[in-house]
Design a protein around this motif. Structure first.
Motif, PDB file in Angstrom:
ATOM      1  N   UNK A   1       0.736  32.964  45.672  1.00  0.00           N
ATOM      2  CA  UNK A   1       1.513  34.577  45.484  1.00  0.00           C
ATOM      3  C   UNK A   1       0.967  35.099  44.693  1.00  0.00           C
ATOM      4  N   UNK A   2       0.435  36.078  43.826  1.00  0.00           N
ATOM      5  CA  UNK A   2       0.276  36.824  43.034  1.00  0.00           C
ATOM      6  C   UNK A   2       0.293  36.483  41.233  1.00  0.00           C
ATOM      7  N   UNK A   3       1.532  36.444  41.632  1.00  0.00           N
ATOM      8  CA  UNK A   3       2.793  35.835  40.483  1.00  0.00           C
ATOM      9  C   UNK A   3       2.218  34.434  40.432  1.00  0.00           C
ATOM     10  N   UNK A   4       1.613  33.673  40.736  1.00  0.00           N
ATOM     11  CA  UNK A   4       1.317  32.790  40.630  1.00  0.00           C
ATOM     12  C   UNK A   4       0.086  32.865  40.105  1.00  0.00           C
ATOM     13  N   UNK A   5      -0.972  33.513  40.786  1.00  0.00           N
ATOM     14  CA  UNK A   5      -2.282  33.677  40.628  1.00  0.00           C
ATOM     15  C   UNK A   5      -2.594  34.343  39.582  1.00  0.00           C
ATOM     16  N   UNK A   6      -2.130  35.051  38.418  1.00  0.00           N
ATOM     17  CA  UNK A   6      -1.461  35.886  37.265  1.00  0.00           C
ATOM     18  C   UNK A   6      -1.666  34.906  36.202  1.00  0.00           C
ATOM     19  N   UNK A   7      -0.857  33.788  36.277  1.00  0.00           N
ATOM     20  CA  UNK A   7      -0.238  32.727  35.459  1.00  0.00           C
ATOM     21  C   UNK A   7      -1.297  32.781  34.545  1.00  0.00           C
ATOM     22  N   UNK A   8      -1.194  31.894  33.305  1.00  0.00           N
ATOM     23  CA  UNK A   8      -2.052  31.381  31.933  1.00  0.00           C
ATOM     24  C   UNK A   8      -2.095  29.640  32.128  1.00  0.00           C
ATOM     25  N   UNK A   9      -1.506  29.464  33.325  1.00  0.00           N
ATOM     26  CA  UNK A   9      -1.983  28.106  33.812  1.00  0.00           C
ATOM     27  C   UNK A   9      -3.252  27.840  34.576  1.00  0.00           C
ATOM     28  N   UNK A  10      -3.326  28.938  35.632  1.00  0.00           N
ATOM     29  CA  UNK A  10      -4.270  29.556  36.763  1.00  0.00           C
ATOM     30  C   UNK A  10      -5.381  29.417  36.024  1.00  0.00           C
ATOM     31  N   UNK A  11      -5.024  30.738  34.842  1.00  0.00           N
ATOM     32  CA  UNK A  11      -6.513  31.540  34.056  1.00  0.00           C
ATOM     33  C   UNK A  11      -6.950  29.804  33.296  1.00  0.00           C
ATOM     34  N   UNK A  12      -6.305  28.996  33.126  1.00  0.00           N
ATOM     35  CA  UNK A  12      -7.393  28.452  31.927  1.00  0.00           C
ATOM     36  C   UNK A  12      -7.856  27.749  32.956  1.00  0.00           C
ATOM     37  N   UNK A  13      -7.777  27.312  34.452  1.00  0.00           N
ATOM     38  CA  UNK A  13      -8.714  26.633  35.121  1.00  0.00           C
ATOM     39  C   UNK A  13      -9.859  27.116  35.945  1.00  0.00           C
ATOM     40  N   UNK A  14      -9.777  28.847  35.329  1.00  0.00           N
ATOM     41  CA  UNK A  14     -10.489  29.586  35.663  1.00  0.00           C
ATOM     42  C   UNK A  14     -11.826  29.393  35.191  1.00  0.00           C
ATOM     43  N   UNK A  15     -13.076  29.363  35.173  1.00  0.00           N
ATOM     44  CA  UNK A  15     -13.945  30.006  34.724  1.00  0.00           C
ATOM     45  C   UNK A  15     -14.988  30.430  33.962  1.00  0.00           C
ATOM     46  N   UNK A  16     -15.630  30.791  32.990  1.00  0.00           N
ATOM     47  CA  UNK A  16     -16.454  31.810  32.746  1.00  0.00           C
ATOM     48  C   UNK A  16     -15.561  32.980  32.300  1.00  0.00           C
ATOM     49  N   UNK A  17     -14.091  33.409  32.428  1.00  0.00           N
ATOM     50  CA  UNK A  17     -13.323  33.914  31.873  1.00  0.00           C
ATOM     51  C   UNK A  17     -12.619  35.333  33.723  1.00  0.00           C
ATOM     52  N   UNK A  18     -12.934  33.876  34.455  1.00  0.00           N
ATOM     53  CA  UNK A  18     -13.298  34.584  35.478  1.00  0.00           C
ATOM     54  C   UNK A  18     -11.466  34.867  35.788  1.00  0.00           C
ATOM     55  N   UNK A  19     -10.659  34.662  34.875  1.00  0.00           N
ATOM     56  CA  UNK A  19      -8.655  35.021  34.979  1.00  0.00           C
ATOM     57  C   UNK A  19      -8.329  35.811  34.180  1.00  0.00           C
ATOM     58  N   UNK A  20      -9.291  36.354  33.176  1.00  0.00           N
ATOM     59  CA  UNK A  20      -8.869  37.898  33.294  1.00  0.00           C
ATOM     60  C   UNK A  20      -9.660  39.259  34.399  1.00  0.00           C
ATOM     61  N   UNK A  21     -10.695  38.758  35.215  1.00  0.00           N
ATOM     62  CA  UNK A  21     -11.299  39.290  36.027  1.00  0.00           C
ATOM     63  C   UNK A  21     -10.230  39.232  37.358  1.00  0.00           C
ATOM     64  N   UNK A  22      -9.537  38.075  37.398  1.00  0.00           N
ATOM     65  CA  UNK A  22      -8.694  38.216  39.038  1.00  0.00           C
ATOM     66  C   UNK A  22      -7.074  38.556  38.298  1.00  0.00           C
ATOM     67  N   UNK A  23      -6.540  38.954  37.288  1.00  0.00           N
ATOM     68  CA  UNK A  23      -5.633  39.708  36.192  1.00  0.00           C
ATOM     69  C   UNK A  23      -6.711  41.049  36.676  1.00  0.00           C
ATOM     70  N   UNK A  24      -7.314  41.865  36.616  1.00  0.00           N
ATOM     71  CA  UNK A  24      -7.978  43.355  37.069  1.00  0.00           C
ATOM     72  C   UNK A  24      -7.877  43.525  38.042  1.00  0.00           C
ATOM     73  N   UNK A  25      -8.295  42.394  39.304  1.00  0.00           N
ATOM     74  CA  UNK A  25      -7.967  42.676  40.585  1.00  0.00           C
ATOM     75  C   UNK A  25      -6.399  43.383  40.730  1.00  0.00           C
ATOM     76  N   UNK A  26      -6.299  42.245  40.436  1.00  0.00           N
ATOM     77  CA  UNK A  26      -4.492  41.764  40.681  1.00  0.00           C
ATOM     78  C   UNK A  26      -3.606  43.722  40.529  1.00  0.00           C
ATOM     79  N   UNK A  27      -4.690  43.924  39.088  1.00  0.00           N
ATOM     80  CA  UNK A  27      -4.101  46.066  37.834  1.00  0.00           C
ATOM     81  C   UNK A  27      -4.367  46.319  39.202  1.00  0.00           C
ATOM     82  N   UNK A  28      -5.325  46.391  40.320  1.00  0.00           N
ATOM     83  CA  UNK A  28      -6.197  47.334  41.173  1.00  0.00           C
ATOM     84  C   UNK A  28      -5.021  47.234  42.407  1.00  0.00           C
ATOM     85  N   UNK A  29      -4.538  46.429  42.676  1.00  0.00           N
ATOM     86  CA  UNK A  29      -4.306  46.645  43.810  1.00  0.00           C
ATOM     87  C   UNK A  29      -2.183  47.114  43.507  1.00  0.00           C
ATOM     88  N   UNK A  30      -2.364  47.182  42.195  1.00  0.00           N
ATOM     89  CA  UNK A  30      -0.917  46.774  42.327  1.00  0.00           C
ATOM     90  C   UNK A  30       0.119  46.215  42.144  1.00  0.00           C
TER      91      UNK A  30
END
Length: 189
Positions: free
Chosen positions: A157-186
């Protein structure tokens, strides 16, 4: 009859390459030390009938050192390849041929990410190179069966995907990119 092995230090005719438009491992290593490379990244999503994102797909991969990380669909753009074709190729490579991505007629990225081998220049890092990545949110309608080096695709779910726990598992800063993606689709909460 002797077979002549091509000299890797001599220029080769691109039309004789088994993979035209692509670089050998040696050529790629040399280019990475000298030039930024162009990449595409895709955040696969499921949408409802109104086009609202209901799930986000995140890949699980093992690094060369055996560490498990979360990441996004990503890959280089080949010489002579359109961005649309590169996106489709990498989505199929990572999600399988039955993912059925819905690419827009004119793909426009939601973000341009610059990856640097040195931390601190941008939120994104890549130890191998300086890369510029065009990032897209792409709805997929089919069955996803991860291939290549992806071990699995997890739908969240978008709420889970933007969590700090998921972001911490992502490489190279992609957690930031994922949050920007979610922001771009509201869907960033």
């Amino acid at each position: 009859m002797s077979v002549r092995t091509p000299d890797p230090d001599q220029p080769q005719d691109p039309s004789s390459s088994p993979t035209p438009g692509w670089l050998s491992d040696i050529e790629l290593e040399e280019v990475r030390r000298r030039l930024p490379l162009l990449y595409v990244e895709a955040i696969p999503v499921r949408v409802d009938g109104l086009g609202i994102v209901t799930e986000v797909g995140i890949l699980l991969r093992a690094t060369a050192t055996g560490q498990m990380t979360r990441t996004l669909v990503s890959g280089r753009v080949m010489y002579g390849e359109t961005l649309r074709d590169a996106l489709f190729r990498h989505l199929e490579k990572d999600l399988g041929p039955m993912a059925f991505p819905l690419l827009p007629a004119s793909p426009t990225p939601f973000h341009v990410a610059e990856y640097f081998p040195m931390p601190g220049i941008s939120p994104y890092t890549d130890d191998r190179q300086h890369a510029v990545s065009l990032a897209y949110v792409v709805p997929v309608t089919g069955t996803c069966d991860p291939r290549q080096d992806a071990l699995e695709l997890t739908w969240m779910a978008p709420e889970e995907a933007q969590s700090d726990a998921v972001s911490d598992e992502m490489e190279g800063g992609r957690g930031t990119l994922l949050r920007l993606a979610l922001a771009s689709v509201g869907r960033l909460s």
